[in-house]
Scaffold this active site. Structure first.
Site, mmCIF file in Angstrom:
data_model
loop_
_atom_site.group_PDB
_atom_site.id
_atom_site.type_symbol
_atom_site.label_atom_id
_atom_site.label_comp_id
_atom_site.label_asym_id
_atom_site.label_seq_id
_atom_site.Cartn_x
_atom_site.Cartn_y
_atom_site.Cartn_z
ATOM 1 N N GLU A 1 9.552 -0.286 10.487
ATOM 2 C CA GLU A 1 8.519 -0.687 9.525
ATOM 3 C C GLU A 1 8.130 -2.141 9.736
ATOM 4 O OE1 GLU A 1 7.608 -1.244 4.755
ATOM 5 O OE2 GLU A 1 9.525 -0.399 5.392
ATOM 6 N N ALA B 1 5.905 -5.687 8.698
ATOM 7 C CA ALA B 1 5.749 -6.476 7.473
ATOM 8 C C ALA B 1 4.271 -6.695 7.209
ATOM 9 C CB ALA B 1 6.460 -7.820 7.611
ATOM 10 N N LYS C 1 13.745 -2.347 9.614
ATOM 11 C CA LYS C 1 12.694 -3.313 9.311
ATOM 12 C C LYS C 1 13.132 -4.630 9.926
ATOM 13 C CE LYS C 1 9.477 -5.099 6.032
ATOM 14 N NZ LYS C 1 8.630 -4.713 4.903
ATOM 15 N N ILE D 1 0.812 -1.213 0.000
ATOM 16 C CA ILE D 1 0.000 0.000 0.000
ATOM 17 C C ILE D 1 0.846 1.265 0.000
ATOM 18 C CG2 ILE D 1 -1.914 -1.142 1.176
ATOM 19 C CD1 ILE D 1 -1.124 0.477 3.658
ATOM 20 N N GLY D 2 2.163 1.102 0.114
ATOM 21 C CA GLY D 2 3.040 2.263 0.089
ATOM 22 C C GLY D 2 3.652 2.608 1.429
#
Length: 210
Positions: free
Chosen positions: A99, A101, A32, A13-14
């Site tokens: 971020e 996943a 991440k 989705i960005g």
């Protein structure tokens, strides 16, 4: 140490672009923890290209899995056992952008979802949501899943073409601030992202709640 977690209502989705813009705007480190799929590269490399951050601000993943799948399946296929102890937040100087996943209920292991990991960390989450059809349901379900685990939510960041009603009704029902809308960018590069982020995203909303 200020920590902001970027998650999404779904995959693709960005949120990586948003995380790159956020980390760049804050001069933050980026992490991440679990990368599943590295062909031709992972999200860390994309953030490095888009954020304008120096290399030392882009932290290595705790798990870098080859298979492009849900982390629990990618780990099984790759013959890796994911250990919660390795997913502790790294200690860095200054802010840290993390971020997740996929979406909030993506399984990391057979018994642990991304939302469970966010609850373990106890740090505020920014939920990235599409603007188009279906986003009301996906967004509100994601918010309910986070709240069920008492995960603090800093706000909602929309990504995509403008949709005034969806951008209005989701924050209203959820009782959360909208942090703005990041449009799709063409071309997408470090300069265009920096300008768009500064123009469209309201970071003051994030820190007022975070």
């Amino acid at each position: 140490m200020t920590v902001l977690i970027v998650t999404g209502t779904d995959t693709d989705i960005g949120k990586t672009v948003f995380a790159a813009g956020l980390a760049g705007a804050l001069g933050a480190s980026y992490w991440k923890p679990v990368q599943a799929g590295i062909d031709p590269s992972g999200d860390k490399e994309r953030v490095a290209a888009l954020s304008g951050l120096p290399p030392e601000k882009i932290l290595p993943e705790a798990y870098r899995l080859n298979t492009p799948a849900s982390p629990h399946l990618a780990a099984r296929i790759d013959g890796v056992k994911i250990d919660l102890a390795r997913l502790a937040l790294p200690q860095v100087e200054g802010p840290l952008v993390v971020e997740g996943a996929g979406g909030v209920l993506v399984p990391i292991t057979e018994t642990l979802t991304m939302a469970d990991l966010f609850a373990y960390w106890g740090r505020p989450v920014i939920l990235c949501a599409r603007t188009g059809l279906g986003t009301i349901n996906h967004s509100l379900l994601s918010i309910e899943a986070l709240r069920a685990r008492k995960v603090p939510i800093a706000g909602i960041a929309f990504i995509g073409e403008a949709h005034d009603e969806n951008q209005r009704i989701i924050p209203q029902i959820a009782g959360l601030p909208s942090l703005g809308r990041l449009p799709h960018l063409d071309p997408l590069d470090a300069d265009s992202l920096k300008q768009a982020f500064a123009t469209h995203i309201r970071l003051s909303e994030t820190f007022n709640r975070g």
